[in-house]
Design an enzyme around this catalytic site. Structure first.
Site, PDB file in Angstrom:
ATOM      1  N   LEU A   1      -7.159  10.470  33.536  1.00  0.00           N
ATOM      2  CA  LEU A   1      -5.837  10.596  32.909  1.00  0.00           C
ATOM      3  C   LEU A   1      -5.500  12.062  32.636  1.00  0.00           C
ATOM      4  O   LEU A   1      -6.371  12.904  32.459  1.00  0.00           O
ATOM      5  CB  LEU A   1      -5.775   9.786  31.616  1.00  0.00           C
ATOM      6  CG  LEU A   1      -6.708  10.149  30.446  1.00  0.00           C
ATOM      7  CD1 LEU A   1      -6.179  11.304  29.622  1.00  0.00           C
ATOM      8  CD2 LEU A   1      -6.898   8.935  29.568  1.00  0.00           C
TER       9      LEU A   1
ATOM     10  N   CYS B   1      -9.689  20.626  30.437  1.00  0.00           N
ATOM     11  CA  CYS B   1     -10.495  19.996  31.487  1.00  0.00           C
ATOM     12  C   CYS B   1     -10.838  20.915  32.651  1.00  0.00           C
ATOM     13  O   CYS B   1     -12.010  21.119  32.946  1.00  0.00           O
ATOM     14  CB  CYS B   1      -9.777  18.755  31.998  1.00  0.00           C
ATOM     15  SG  CYS B   1      -9.352  17.630  30.672  1.00  0.00           S
TER      16      CYS B   1
ATOM     17  N   LYS C   1     -13.219  23.880  31.879  1.00  0.00           N
ATOM     18  CA  LYS C   1     -14.539  23.368  31.484  1.00  0.00           C
ATOM     19  C   LYS C   1     -15.263  22.738  32.683  1.00  0.00           C
ATOM     20  O   LYS C   1     -16.463  22.948  32.877  1.00  0.00           O
ATOM     21  CB  LYS C   1     -14.320  22.338  30.368  1.00  0.00           C
ATOM     22  CG  LYS C   1     -15.487  21.476  30.013  1.00  0.00           C
ATOM     23  CD  LYS C   1     -15.163  20.621  28.812  1.00  0.00           C
ATOM     24  CE  LYS C   1     -14.426  19.349  29.116  1.00  0.00           C
ATOM     25  NZ  LYS C   1     -15.219  18.269  29.695  1.00  0.00           N
TER      26      LYS C   1
HETATM   27  C1  UGA Z   1      -6.619  17.126  34.434  1.00  0.00           C
HETATM   28  C2  UGA Z   1      -6.593  16.185  35.646  1.00  0.00           C
HETATM   29  O1  UGA Z   1      -5.324  16.283  36.311  1.00  0.00           O
HETATM   30  C3  UGA Z   1      -6.836  14.740  35.233  1.00  0.00           C
HETATM   31  O2  UGA Z   1      -6.903  13.907  36.377  1.00  0.00           O
HETATM   32  C4  UGA Z   1      -8.173  14.668  34.474  1.00  0.00           C
HETATM   33  O3  UGA Z   1      -8.437  13.356  34.012  1.00  0.00           O
HETATM   34  C5  UGA Z   1      -8.124  15.610  33.279  1.00  0.00           C
HETATM   35  O4  UGA Z   1      -7.877  16.955  33.749  1.00  0.00           O
HETATM   36  C6  UGA Z   1      -9.449  15.507  32.564  1.00  0.00           C
HETATM   37  O5  UGA Z   1     -10.458  15.827  33.188  1.00  0.00           O
HETATM   38  O6  UGA Z   1      -9.490  15.019  31.435  1.00  0.00           O
HETATM   39  P1  UGA Z   1      -4.886  17.785  32.475  1.00  0.00           P
HETATM   40  O7  UGA Z   1      -5.848  18.885  32.154  1.00  0.00           O
HETATM   41  O8  UGA Z   1      -4.394  16.913  31.374  1.00  0.00           O
HETATM   42  O9  UGA Z   1      -5.535  16.774  33.571  1.00  0.00           O
HETATM   43  O10 UGA Z   1      -3.623  18.471  33.114  1.00  0.00           O
HETATM   44  P2  UGA Z   1      -3.006  18.684  34.575  1.00  0.00           P
HETATM   45  O11 UGA Z   1      -1.686  18.046  34.616  1.00  0.00           O
HETATM   46  O12 UGA Z   1      -3.953  18.335  35.630  1.00  0.00           O
HETATM   47  O13 UGA Z   1      -2.790  20.269  34.555  1.00  0.00           O
HETATM   48  C7  UGA Z   1      -3.873  21.176  34.450  1.00  0.00           C
HETATM   49  C8  UGA Z   1      -3.388  22.600  34.564  1.00  0.00           C
HETATM   50  O14 UGA Z   1      -2.973  22.885  35.900  1.00  0.00           O
HETATM   51  C9  UGA Z   1      -2.186  22.936  33.678  1.00  0.00           C
HETATM   52  O15 UGA Z   1      -2.389  24.200  33.107  1.00  0.00           O
HETATM   53  C10 UGA Z   1      -0.999  22.971  34.640  1.00  0.00           C
HETATM   54  O16 UGA Z   1       0.011  23.837  34.216  1.00  0.00           O
HETATM   55  C11 UGA Z   1      -1.686  23.495  35.897  1.00  0.00           C
HETATM   56  N1  UGA Z   1      -0.999  23.116  37.158  1.00  0.00           N
HETATM   57  C12 UGA Z   1      -0.950  21.821  37.549  1.00  0.00           C
HETATM   58  C13 UGA Z   1      -0.477  24.127  37.971  1.00  0.00           C
HETATM   59  O17 UGA Z   1      -0.522  25.324  37.634  1.00  0.00           O
HETATM   60  N2  UGA Z   1       0.109  23.770  39.169  1.00  0.00           N
HETATM   61  C14 UGA Z   1       0.172  22.477  39.580  1.00  0.00           C
HETATM   62  O18 UGA Z   1       0.711  22.239  40.691  1.00  0.00           O
HETATM   63  C15 UGA Z   1      -0.355  21.477  38.747  1.00  0.00           C
END
Ligand code: UGA
Length: 429
Positions: A153, A260, A263
């Protein structure tokens, strides 16, 4: 099914509430009395869209229960989820002390056959660690199975993601234990992958590390685009239409943050190191992510002729929209850098400002986005909240000292920003 979930952070609470919503009898356990009190009143201790309504409903309907007693919850349950934090230790290795402590309590309380499920993100081999602790506590082998069931998630869309997973990963030594989880998740009607414990644990790390790599790749491309006048959004679009690549997680920006990716990329580097493999590719992925933010600040500094004495307006502080989470948020790096270089900061975020206040008590926190622009020498868009999408940019530009906008998430586009009177800079074009 009777289910216990130990730990009421993002993963634990969302899992507990969704399983209760699906009609299971769920006990969520935490050792923090403040969280227990809040949950009993139907107040979620985390910010997550949709969770409050679901929590209140499942509490009222009698499917969701709260307790501070692991032993009691274990006795009443067929399946026990471990969903406690595994924060990085000083060298980046995940700290398993909470998982170990919970496993110990479970081991003491086991009286009948129970499936113990590791939902926390743990390094490969942790299933065996839990199994050994249970045995050390005197739990006979035939009374339990340890299963790995990693969570995918995202914060901000956690309820939706839990109800609509792309896949459900179940790693177990014995098929009977896996089948118990297959039954539990059957109502979601989603594909399930049954595998061994180590592979399930690695699927989680590999998925997060791969997604972070995708973002770092496009961010590295953004640097190439900036150097040659190409447009990274078009490059990403052109790449993403190839089904083998896919268009998701190719949004170039300030880099990845949150609780996430940083880490887990670190965790996989460390796990691999422990297994004798130097995961150099992931080290580069990390390095690109770190320099992406400082490079952005360098560009701002260069454009406005030094940051000393300048007023910087910042829109957004959370690590991404729809969350108040600021763990490894790029806003923190930017604030630190611009303060170090002599600027002052005024910032606004719809929900994360109170958290940033604890780290930077002395910057100015505004009540709304328009105040951020007031008399600022440069405006920086850090988090792409919906509320920032349709703002009156002209009004903002008019109140600024210098009408310069640095868009860290490629939210506005050159034409729109210039029409409002801004000099527009963004990432990768
Ligand atoms: C992430 C994973 O997407 C989940 O599948 C996973 O369960 C979770 O980690 C976890 O291990 O608990 P999350 O950290 O909530 O989820 O957020 P994301 O939406 O994945 O974004 C992570 C980072 O990437 C954010 O800083 C976002 O701004 C950045 N991002 C995301 C980008 O810079 N570009 C993108 O195209 C997508």
């Amino acid at each position: 099914m009777r289910v216990a979930v130990i730990g009421t952070g993002y993963v634990g609470l969302v899992t507990g509430v969704v399983l209760a919503e699906l009609g299971n009898d769920v006990i969520c356990v935490d050792n923090d009395p403040r969280k227990i009190e809040m949950l009993k009143k139907g107040i979620p201790p985390i910010y997550e869209p949709g969770i409050e309504e679901m929590l209140k409903r499942t509490l009222e309907d009698g499917y969701f229960h709260v307790s501070d007693n692991i032993g009691d919850a274990v006795e009443k349950s067929e399946v026990v989820f471990i969903a406690v934090g595994t924060p990085p230790g000083p060298d980046g290795t995940p700290d398993l002390s909470a998982v170990r402590a919970v496993a110990k309590e479970i081991g003491k309380a086991l009286r009948k056959y129970t499936v113990i499920v590791n939902k926390s993100t743990v390094p490969v081999g942790s299933g065996d660690v839990v199994e050994n602790i249970l045995k050390e506590q005197g739990a006979p082998e035939e009374l339990f199975d340890v299963v790995s069931n990693p969570e995918f998630l995202r914060e901000g869309s956690a309820i939706y993601d839990t109800l609509n997973p792309d896949r459900i990963v179940i790693g177990a030594k014995r098929r009977e234990a896996a089948v118990k989880l297959v039954e539990l998740y059957a109502p979601l009607e989603k594909p399930m992958i049954l595998t061994d414990l180590n592979s399930a644990e690695l699927i989680k790390y590999a998925s997060n590390a791969f997604l972070a790599s995708k973002i770092s790749f496009i961010n590295a491309m953004s640097r190439v685009c900036e150097a040659c006048g190409a447009n990274v959004a078009d490059v990403a679009k052109g790449m993403g239409m190839d089904k083998r690549i896919g268009d998701q997680f190719l949004q170039s920006g300030l880099g990845w943050g949150g609780s996430c990716f940083p880490k887990d990329v670190q965790g996989l580097i460390k796990s691999s190191e422990g297994l004798g493999y130097d995961f150099q590719m992931l080290k580069a992925v990390e390095e690109i992510n770190e320099t992406q933010t400082t490079h952005f600040v360098d560009r701002i500094e260069k454009r406005i002729g030094g940051l000393k004495g300048k007023l910087v307006g910042m829109l957004g502080l959370a690590f991404k929209p729809n969350t108040d989470d600021i763990r490894d948020a790029k806003s923190l790096v930017i604030i630190e850098e611009v303060l170090k270089r002599g600027a002052s900061v005024q910032a606004y975020d719809p929900v994360a400002a109170d958290n940033v206040k604890k780290v930077f008590p002395d910057i100015t926190y505004c009540d709304g986005p328009y105040e951020v622009a007031d008399r600022a020498d440069v405006l920086i868009l850090v988090t792409e909240w919906n509320e920032f999408k349709n703002m009156d940019l002209e009004r903002m530009a008019c109140s600024m000292n210098e009408k310069i906008l640095f868009d860290g998430r490629r939210l506005y586009g050159k034409a729109k920003a210039e029409k409002a009177g801004f000099e527009y800079h963004t990432i990768g074009s």
